[in-house]
Scaffold this active site. Structure first.
Site, PDB file in Angstrom:
ATOM      1  N   GLY A 159      18.505 -69.908 -22.692  1.00 40.64           N
ATOM      2  CA  GLY A 159      17.181 -70.394 -22.323  1.00 40.64           C
ATOM      3  C   GLY A 159      16.738 -69.863 -20.972  1.00 40.64           C
ATOM      4  N   SER A 160      16.049 -70.713 -20.218  1.00 37.02           N
ATOM      5  CA  SER A 160      15.407 -70.258 -18.975  1.00 37.02           C
ATOM      6  C   SER A 160      16.381 -69.904 -17.867  1.00 37.02           C
ATOM      7  CB  SER A 160      14.432 -71.324 -18.480  1.00 37.02           C
ATOM      8  OG  SER A 160      13.380 -71.507 -19.402  1.00 37.02           O
ATOM      9  N   THR A 161      17.663 -70.294 -17.977  1.00 35.94           N
ATOM     10  CA  THR A 161      18.627 -69.889 -16.953  1.00 35.94           C
ATOM     11  C   THR A 161      18.855 -68.376 -16.972  1.00 35.94           C
ATOM     12  OG1 THR A 161      20.428 -70.397 -18.499  1.00 35.94           O
ATOM     13  CG2 THR A 161      19.851 -72.093 -16.881  1.00 35.94           C
ATOM     14  N   SER A 217       8.933 -72.182 -14.714  1.00 37.19           N
ATOM     15  CA  SER A 217       9.666 -71.766 -15.919  1.00 37.19           C
ATOM     16  C   SER A 217       8.701 -71.376 -17.041  1.00 37.19           C
ATOM     17  CB  SER A 217      10.603 -72.892 -16.386  1.00 37.19           C
ATOM     18  OG  SER A 217      11.603 -72.376 -17.225  1.00 37.19           O
TER      19      SER A 217
END
Length: 611
Positions: free
Chosen positions: A332-334, A391
């Site tokens: 995901g956004s990491t 994000s």
């Protein structure tokens, strides 16, 4: 008077008449047969010959003494031969039979953490057997005496004594101290049987990392399995043939220990905080990793649920797995900071560039939108820092559209997606990346990869990539093993590791760290803020795909932190799988957990606060 009937004579003399009966009762005479007479004469001749050949008593005595003297001389000659000519060989053979070679087949070196605290060690344990048939005391007296040493009820012991007459196992895994107390009781009919076992004094704290040794002496998981060659004491073939388990506690061993990079103090904090978070959010499972980005040393690798390796047989099979290295997930956004570093390194964007966020994009039948689109809609023009701060999925799609898809794919391959990190732990997964053709020929593949979906990796691989952001662009090999050390803590063996690969320029990583610091200062990662310390980070909330490749309601939340932001060194990743609740996001679930661990990390590692 004599009567003769068919060759048989009867004496009819008057004195043989019967006076008690009027009947005639003659007495039979011995038959006179020519054949029988000759046989009788032959036997008399043989007896006469034997009497003539018999020795006298003096002759017999001389013969017996002669035999004894010859036998004694023969035995003396044999003894001289054995003692004088074969003495050395027999002495060596006798010593080999009498010596107790007490290094058992399961003998292994200890494992310790970076401070020297024992994580795994061999120890002698005892099984206690009762043989009531040979008790000299009454069974109730024996039970009363044994109960305190075994920490069992005397009534329970007494009932066990009645099950059979001999060979009753009444206790297992008794320590040496308990065994000595039982010996002092001097009870007839109580037997102690020693065996060597692997003992894990930290219990569940390192179970998935260290692994366990089963009752047959076999390693199947963790470092016990992957580094078995280094953990086993070396034994020659000669020793192999002469092993004895009579006194395994007197084994001759070297002083080497396998030292890990893990800090037990930090691990204990991380484990406790992780379990509290998983319980609070009714999550399926969780993991937390702390790595020193300078060299890839893992300081903590906590997971829940876990198990006690001393009682591995009570655990579920799924608990044996170290899923931080074996299970893949969509980050995901990491993953967005990694993508920003790629674009900056390729010089397709500048740190001060802006991109327009419409809130939603359409790729054929695929719709891509921001997580908060329903409430916020499009955000308009955003800086790259704002794209990370909020994000923005749409903003990241536009950033990565500046690269040719073939170039983008080459970067993903260069960073090791689809490959293993090389950590010493077993069963590592290499991650999953679409084929080059599929990626290059499909615009939606590059679009979804820009915000961390459509591919998969392990939590450890994500830590490794963020380590490259923290250390100035070097891709180091994560590791949990320092090596084999002696009593002076000097390295005697170290796992081979490749030279770190420079993938980003230090200028590039420095700019990304500044952007990530803004995420914690005033963005989705505010819950990770720690007074007097500068922390960079990124939240992540990704939908989970099912076995059919479809996204459902389940999600996996995460937060990755880097500190100190002004001189990056440590990377901390928290992953919480399937937290329950409408407000279950990376910023609300994982970021507070990272903060709680960082509070202990800065103290234990002596990280100075900002002035």
């Amino acid at each position: 008077m004599t009567l003769f009937f068919e060759g048989i004579f009867w004496d009819m003399s008057p004195h043989l008449w019967s006076h008690t009966d009027l009947s005639f009762s003659p007495k039979p005479m011995v038959p006179i047969s020519p054949l029988r007479s000759r046989a009788r004469q032959h036997r008399r001749r043989r007896r006469s010959l034997r009497k003539g050949r018999m020795l006298s008593p003096r002759s017999r005595l001389v013969t017996v003494w002669g035999i004894l003297i010859v036998t004694m001389f023969g035995l003396s000659a044999k003894l001289v031969h054995l003692q004088l000519l074969q003495g050395d060989n027999l002495k060596a053979l006798a010593q080999a039979q009498q010596e107790i070679y007490t290094v058992p087949r399961a003998a292994r070196r200890p494992m310790v953490d970076r401070q020297g605290n024992v994580l795994a060690v061999d120890r002698i344990v005892y099984a206690v057997y009762a043989h009531p048939a040979i008790f000299r005391r009454q069974p109730d007296n024996v039970a009363e005496a044994l109960a305190p040493a075994l920490e069992k009820s005397s009534d329970v012991l007494l009932r066990e004594f009645t099950t059979q007459e001999t060979g009753i196992k009444i206790a297992t895994d008794i320590s040496e101290e308990q065994a000595e107390r039982i010996r002092q009781l001097r009870l007839d009919g109580i037997e102690l049987v020693a065996s060597q076992r692997r003992f894990y004094p930290q219990q569940a704290l390192f179970s998935q990392l260290v692994g366990y040794i089963n009752i047959d002496g076999e390693a199947t998981t963790g470092l016990e399995y992957s580094l078995e060659e280094q953990l086993r004491y070396p034994v020659s073939e000669a020793d192999n043939q002469r092993w004895s388990l009579l006194q395994p506690d007197t084994a001759t061993k070297d002083n080497l220990k396998l030292q890990l990079t893990i800090d037990s103090r930090l691990q204990r904090v991380a484990q406790r905080k992780l379990e509290e978070t998983v319980i609070a959010h009714s999550a399926k499972r969780g993991a937390l990793i702390v790595m020193d980005a300078r060299d890839g040393a893992i300081l903590s690798m906590a997971m829940t649920p876990t198990y006690d390796p001393n009682r591995y047989y009570e655990a579920e099979v799924e608990q044996f797995k170290n899923w931080t290295v074996s299970d893949m997930y969509e980050p995901g956004s990491t993953f967005k900071p990694i993508n920003v570093a790629i674009a900056l390194q390729e010089d397709t964007i500048g740190p001060d560039d802006y991109f327009y966020d419409e809130g939603r994009l359409q790729y054929d039948e695929w719709t891509i939108q921001n997580n908060d689109y329903a409430n916020v809609g499009g955000r308009g023009s955003l800086s790259i820092t704002d794209v990370l701060r909020h994000s923005s999925n749409v903003g990241m799609v536009h950033i990565m559209e500046t690269l040719q898809r073939s170039t983008y794919y080459e970067w993903l391959s260069r960073l090791g997606l689809g490959e293993m990190t090389g950590i010493e732990l077993p069963a590592e997964s290499p991650g999953q990346l679409k084929s080059r053709g599929q990626f290059v020929n499909s615009a939606v593949e590059a679009a979804t990869t820009s915000f961390g979906q459509g591919f998969s990796m392990t939590p450890l691989q994500l830590v490794q990539l963020h380590g490259a952001l923290a250390n100035g662009g070097k891709l180091v090999t994560p590791h949990v093993v320092r090596g084999l050390v002696n009593a002076e803590n000097d390295l005697q063996w170290q796992p081979p590791r490749p030279t770190p690969k420079q993938v980003f320029a230090p200028e590039t990583t420095g700019r990304v760290i500044q952007m990530m610091e803004a995420v914690v200062a005033s963005g989705s990662g505010e819950a990770a803020q720690l007074s007097d310390y500068r922390i960079a980070g990124k939240t992540g909330t990704a939908q989970k795909a099912n076995e059919f490749g479809e996204y459902g309601e389940e999600r996996i939340t995460s937060f990755v932190g880097i500190l100190p932001a002004d001189n990056p060194r440590y990377v901390i990743l928290a992953v919480i799988d399937e937290p329950y609740g409408e407000d279950a996001y990376g910023g609300s679930v994982a970021a507070p957990l990272v903060k709680a661990v960082v509070e202990s990390l800065v103290v234990l590692e002596g990280v100075s606060p900002v002035e």
